[in-house]
Design a protein around this motif. Sequence first.
Motif, PDB file in Angstrom:
ATOM      1  N   LEU A   1       3.574 -23.266  12.078  1.00 20.22           N
ATOM      2  CA  LEU A   1       5.317 -23.536  11.884  1.00 20.22           C
ATOM      3  C   LEU A   1       5.668 -23.399  10.242  1.00 20.22           C
TER       4      LEU A   1
ATOM      5  N   ILE B   1      10.739 -22.520  12.579  1.00 20.54           N
ATOM      6  CA  ILE B   1      11.144 -24.181  13.158  1.00 20.54           C
ATOM      7  C   ILE B   1      12.254 -24.205  12.988  1.00 20.54           C
ATOM      8  N   GLY B   2      12.489 -24.375  11.251  1.00 19.73           N
ATOM      9  CA  GLY B   2      13.789 -25.020  10.767  1.00 19.73           C
ATOM     10  C   GLY B   2      14.020 -25.247   9.831  1.00 19.73           C
TER      11      GLY B   2
ATOM     12  N   PHE C   1       6.215 -29.079  17.886  1.00 18.91           N
ATOM     13  CA  PHE C   1       5.592 -28.197  17.499  1.00 18.91           C
ATOM     14  C   PHE C   1       4.415 -28.847  18.280  1.00 18.91           C
TER      15      PHE C   1
ATOM     16  N   ALA D   1       5.479 -19.343  13.853  1.00 18.36           N
ATOM     17  CA  ALA D   1       7.297 -19.603  13.860  1.00 18.36           C
ATOM     18  C   ALA D   1       7.767 -20.426  12.905  1.00 18.36           C
TER      19      ALA D   1
ATOM     20  N   CYS E   1       7.702 -14.385   9.126  1.00 19.40           N
ATOM     21  CA  CYS E   1       6.962 -14.854  10.180  1.00 19.40           C
ATOM     22  C   CYS E   1       6.359 -14.437  11.173  1.00 19.40           C
TER      23      CYS E   1
END
Length: 310
Positions: free
Chosen positions: A58, A92-93, A2, A90, A84
């Motif tokens: 994130l 992100i995983g 990020f 975000a 989110c």
Amino acid sequence: MFDLKAAGYIDPILVSGTDGVGTKLMVAAATGIHDTVGIDLVAMCANDLIVQGAEPLLFLDYFATGKLEVNAGRDIVAGIAEGCLRAGCALIGGETAEMPGMYAPGDYDLAGFCVGAVERDQILTGEDVQEGDVVLGLASDGVHSNGFSLVRKVVETSGLGFNDPAPFDEGHTIGESLLTPTRLYVKSCLAAIRSGGVHALAHITGGGLTENIPRVLPNDLGVDLDASSWEVLPMFKWLAQTGGIVPEEMVRTFNSGLGMVVVVDAAVADTLTQVFTDHGDTVYRIGNVTKRAEDTAQVHIENLAQPWQS
């Protein structure tokens, strides 16, 4: 990865938090409704970041089960993605773990990890709180994600099941109503902070009003609240009456209708009320900051019994 610079930060402090959904997951498993607990997961983390003045950036999730049930898993992750979006961060995983023998069939657990940022000179520490500040309460959407061990016990005591019609919410089952996801206050609180005059924020989770508000107050200050100034949701009244739970315990265990408490400069209380209203929140003016004697509680609530008697 990020990129903080690309997000517009100049001198950022990173703020992080982790949380879960607790035994609310057992209600989801009992009803087969899995598309809201992901929203809860994000909200429990992101709402904790905003009280520091931090913008959630994130999010990562951890989803563990004995054997992956694809449809349930799809609903859970879709809920996390929706959370989110509501938080403006975000996804992100994450990690999905299958652990046969660790969880009974149909059981699963969720954990979330959120990272945000705030400019160094804009961190909310509570040190700006002063006598005469106004205390605003932002309405909750329900029980949110705390106190579900007690909730499940009360439902059991009532003789009803999660798939029975809710006595407190016409047109919905008990399970559907209780699974209403935790409200996200991120965007409205960010707007209020940027407007100016927000001195402190308290996310009302485990510990309720009486234990969360003192976390953001200087030791020599307290708050005087009036319980008749906000709406106690019908589900909380039902829980109290059915479970024989006294008002003092209700406001210590549950949010009782207020998911976020905001301490603001009295001069801008009306302006900030409008900011929150414009972002879709229901706002109550619930009290004021006062000087506190050393041997007194930091949260004093007047008319505490009144809302529970109707």
